[in-house]
Design a protein around this motif. Sequence first.
Motif, short mmCIF file in Angstrom:
data_model
loop_
_atom_site.label_atom_id
_atom_site.label_comp_id
_atom_site.label_asym_id
_atom_site.label_seq_id
_atom_site.Cartn_x
_atom_site.Cartn_y
_atom_site.Cartn_z
N PHE A 6 -2.85 -1.04 -3.36
CA PHE A 6 -3.64 0.19 -3.24
C PHE A 6 -2.74 1.44 -3.15
CE2 PHE A 6 -5.84 3.47 -0.86
CZ PHE A 6 -7.12 3.46 -1.41
N GLU A 21 -6.74 -0.08 -6.68
CA GLU A 21 -7.38 1.22 -6.57
C GLU A 21 -6.34 2.33 -6.40
OE1 GLU A 21 -8.11 -1.45 -4.80
OE2 GLU A 21 -10.27 -1.68 -4.43
N GLU A 40 0.83 -1.20 0.00
CA GLU A 40 0.00 0.00 0.00
C GLU A 40 0.87 1.26 0.00
OE1 GLU A 40 -3.61 2.06 2.63
OE2 GLU A 40 -2.82 0.08 3.18
N THR A 90 -7.71 4.40 -10.99
CA THR A 90 -6.38 3.97 -11.39
C THR A 90 -5.95 4.76 -12.63
OG1 THR A 90 -6.86 1.76 -10.53
CG2 THR A 90 -5.00 1.95 -12.03
N SER A 149 -6.14 -5.77 -6.22
CA SER A 149 -6.79 -4.57 -5.69
C SER A 149 -5.88 -3.40 -6.03
CB SER A 149 -6.98 -4.70 -4.17
OG SER A 149 -7.88 -5.74 -3.86
N ALA A 178 -9.54 -7.31 -11.91
CA ALA A 178 -8.85 -6.35 -11.04
C ALA A 178 -9.75 -5.16 -10.72
CB ALA A 178 -7.57 -5.86 -11.70
N ARG A 179 -9.57 -4.58 -9.55
CA ARG A 179 -10.30 -3.38 -9.15
C ARG A 179 -9.46 -2.17 -9.55
NH1 ARG A 179 -14.40 -3.82 -5.59
NH2 ARG A 179 -13.89 -1.81 -4.64
N PHE A 209 -2.50 -6.83 -3.26
CA PHE A 209 -3.12 -5.61 -2.73
C PHE A 209 -2.10 -4.49 -2.89
CE2 PHE A 209 -4.13 -2.51 0.55
CZ PHE A 209 -5.51 -2.37 0.40
#
Length: 258
Positions: A173, A193, A153, A215, A191, A210-211, A171
């Motif tokens: 983010f 974002e 992150e 992005t 993830s 994918a989220r 992840f």
Amino acid sequence: MTIRSLYFADLVLCAVGAWSFAAYAQTQAQNACDTPRPHTDYTACDFFGKTFDGADFTKSDFSGVNMMNFKCRRCMFDGAVMHKSDMKWSDFSQSSFVEADMREADLFHTRFDYSTMTGADLSRSFQFGTDLNYVKADKAIFAGAFMKDIIMEEASFRHSDFSGVNMLGGFIFGSDFSWSNLRHMEMTAASAEEVNFSGSDLSGTVLRGARLIETEFVGANLQDVDFGNALFEATDFRDAHNIPHSIQHKIDQMGFAN
């Protein structure tokens, strides 16, 4: 005293002397392993379960060393060699690994949060569930690494090489991957974002499911990227190249997909 007795006494003295020297050498070697210093060869040491917070290991050699459950927070490993080291479950939070060699290292659930890894080489390393939150790893090499379920992150990986990386379910983010080599990555169900992929080459990368909320792909090369079932919301594709036909209908006149 007979000649035989003298000979036997000499043998005993030699044996005792040899044992004493071996014991001394072993003690010295152990002392070296227990004393953190820069520019030191630690390849004969075992760091399993040890704690050396704040230590300076600059340009030291840990090639193939057992470093499982090792705690070395706020440590210096700049220029260190950790090729094929076993670093599972270790904690290196807030440490520095500038230009360190961690090729093929086992980093299973290793913690690097808030560390600096600029120019480090982690190619072909095993990073299942590794923590890379808030790290600074610009110009680093991760090519061919296994990074399933990685947690990174708000990290910076600008101008880095992630080619061929398996980052399934990662992840990531808010991280910055701008101007990086992201060719042929596996990022299914990531993830991602608020991630910045601007200017990067994502040719052949898989982003299925994918989220991709907020992005950025500004100016990125998206040749043959698989966006199947990806979630778009305010996703920025302005000036992106080779946008797949399968998602062009989702992009508005301003260059955003929803």
